[in-house]
Write a protein that holds these residues in place. Structure first.
Motif, short mmCIF file in Angstrom:
data_model
loop_
_atom_site.label_atom_id
_atom_site.label_comp_id
_atom_site.label_asym_id
_atom_site.label_seq_id
_atom_site.Cartn_x
_atom_site.Cartn_y
_atom_site.Cartn_z
N PRO B 9 0.67 -1.27 -0.11
CA PRO B 9 -0.05 -0.12 -0.11
C PRO B 9 0.82 1.31 0.20
O PRO B 9 0.20 2.35 -0.55
N THR B 10 2.09 1.30 0.66
CA THR B 10 2.82 2.31 0.49
C THR B 10 4.24 2.04 0.27
O THR B 10 4.83 0.90 0.46
N SER B 12 8.22 4.03 0.36
CA SER B 12 8.95 5.15 0.61
C SER B 12 10.38 4.92 0.06
O SER B 12 11.16 3.82 0.30
N SER B 85 5.82 12.06 -5.82
CA SER B 85 5.23 11.52 -4.61
C SER B 85 3.65 11.58 -5.08
O SER B 85 3.36 12.81 -5.36
N VAL B 87 -0.13 8.86 -5.43
CA VAL B 87 -0.74 7.46 -5.39
C VAL B 87 -0.53 6.84 -6.88
O VAL B 87 -1.04 7.55 -7.73
N THR B 105 -1.17 2.43 -4.63
CA THR B 105 0.23 2.46 -3.85
C THR B 105 0.51 3.79 -3.60
O THR B 105 0.73 4.45 -4.64
N ARG B 106 0.78 4.16 -2.34
CA ARG B 106 1.30 5.51 -2.21
C ARG B 106 2.77 5.61 -2.28
O ARG B 106 3.44 4.87 -1.41
N PHE B 108 6.02 7.56 -1.23
CA PHE B 108 6.54 8.69 -0.69
C PHE B 108 7.98 8.86 -0.97
O PHE B 108 8.89 7.88 -1.38
#
Lengths: 115, 111
Positions: B9-10, B12, B85, B87, B105-106, B108
């Motif tokens: 989901p995320t 970085s 950055s 989604v 998917t976010r 960062f």
């Protein structure tokens, strides 16, 4: 700006009220789509027009929802007797007809909040 | 049934590094796949697409890979920048008008 435009960008309404959103597609595109997007989720298909003909409606589109594209250009999406569960971002997209799987270009969306 | 999902989901990443966003799909009849980028308060923006007769397609700083054997799609972003950055959604199309989106998917990007 020749992209897809939507109006209004934000709408706050009370439960039970009717709301109408407008979408102006890219001028040479004859396909127009409406989607609904809730927080953290991808857009969910609602309905599709080819020119002025509404060719498909999702099960998500209850009887309280109606969409039109009277002249094959802009489209409106109306929600009658709004419910809190209708709160979401309503996205419009357009594409040019062609072979299967054409690229859809999205507008900025209308964020609906039902109090 | 049809589904398009994402493994994480995320994500970085450090600015300047490469990013890889993965996506799994279940409908073997899908023949067209698209990656969209969505910034806060905006509609999804088309990034790149690929048809099922290809396994790789490159754009500007982005590459999409398609593995039909395992029904997997990935988006690679080279030299990730703060402006990346957002989604990211993968979407599939089985031909015609209906496009099915995954949950997103976010990404960062750390400076």
């Amino acid at each position: 700006d020749t992209g897809v435009s939507q109006d209004p960008r934000h709408k706050i309404t009370k439960r039970g009220q009717n709301v109408t959103f407008r979408c102006d597609p890219i001028s040479e595109h004859n396909r127009l789509y409406w989607y609904r997007q809730t927080l953290g989720q991808g857009p969910e298909f609602l309905t599709y027009f080819q020119n002025e003909a509404q060719l498909e409606k999702s099960r998500l589109l209850s009887d309280r929802f109606s969409a039109e594209r009277p002249k094959g250009s802009f489209s409106t999406l109306e929600i009658q007797r709004t419910e809190q569960g209708d709160s979401a971002m309503y996205l419009c997209a357009s594409s040019a007809s062609g072979r299967a799987g054409d690229t859809q270009y999205f507008g900025p969306g209308t964020r609906l909040t039902v109090l | 049934g049809e589904s398009v999902g994402l493994h994480l989901p995320t994500l970085s990443v450090q600015e300047g590094d490469n990013s890889i966003i993965n996506c799994a799909y279940s409908n073997s009849a899908s023949d067209y796949f698209i990656w969209y980028k969505q910034e806060s308060g905006k509609g999804p923006q088309f990034i790149i697409d690929i048809r099922s007769n290809m396994d790789k397609r490159q754009g500007q700083r982005v590459t999409v890979l398609l593995n039909k054997t395992v029904k997997h799609l990935s988006l690679q972003i080279a030299a990730t920048q703060p402006g990346d950055s957002a989604v990211y959604f993968c979407a599939e199309n089985t031909g015609g008008f209906k496009t099915i989106f995954g949950a997103g998917t976010r990404l960062f990007v750390k400076a």
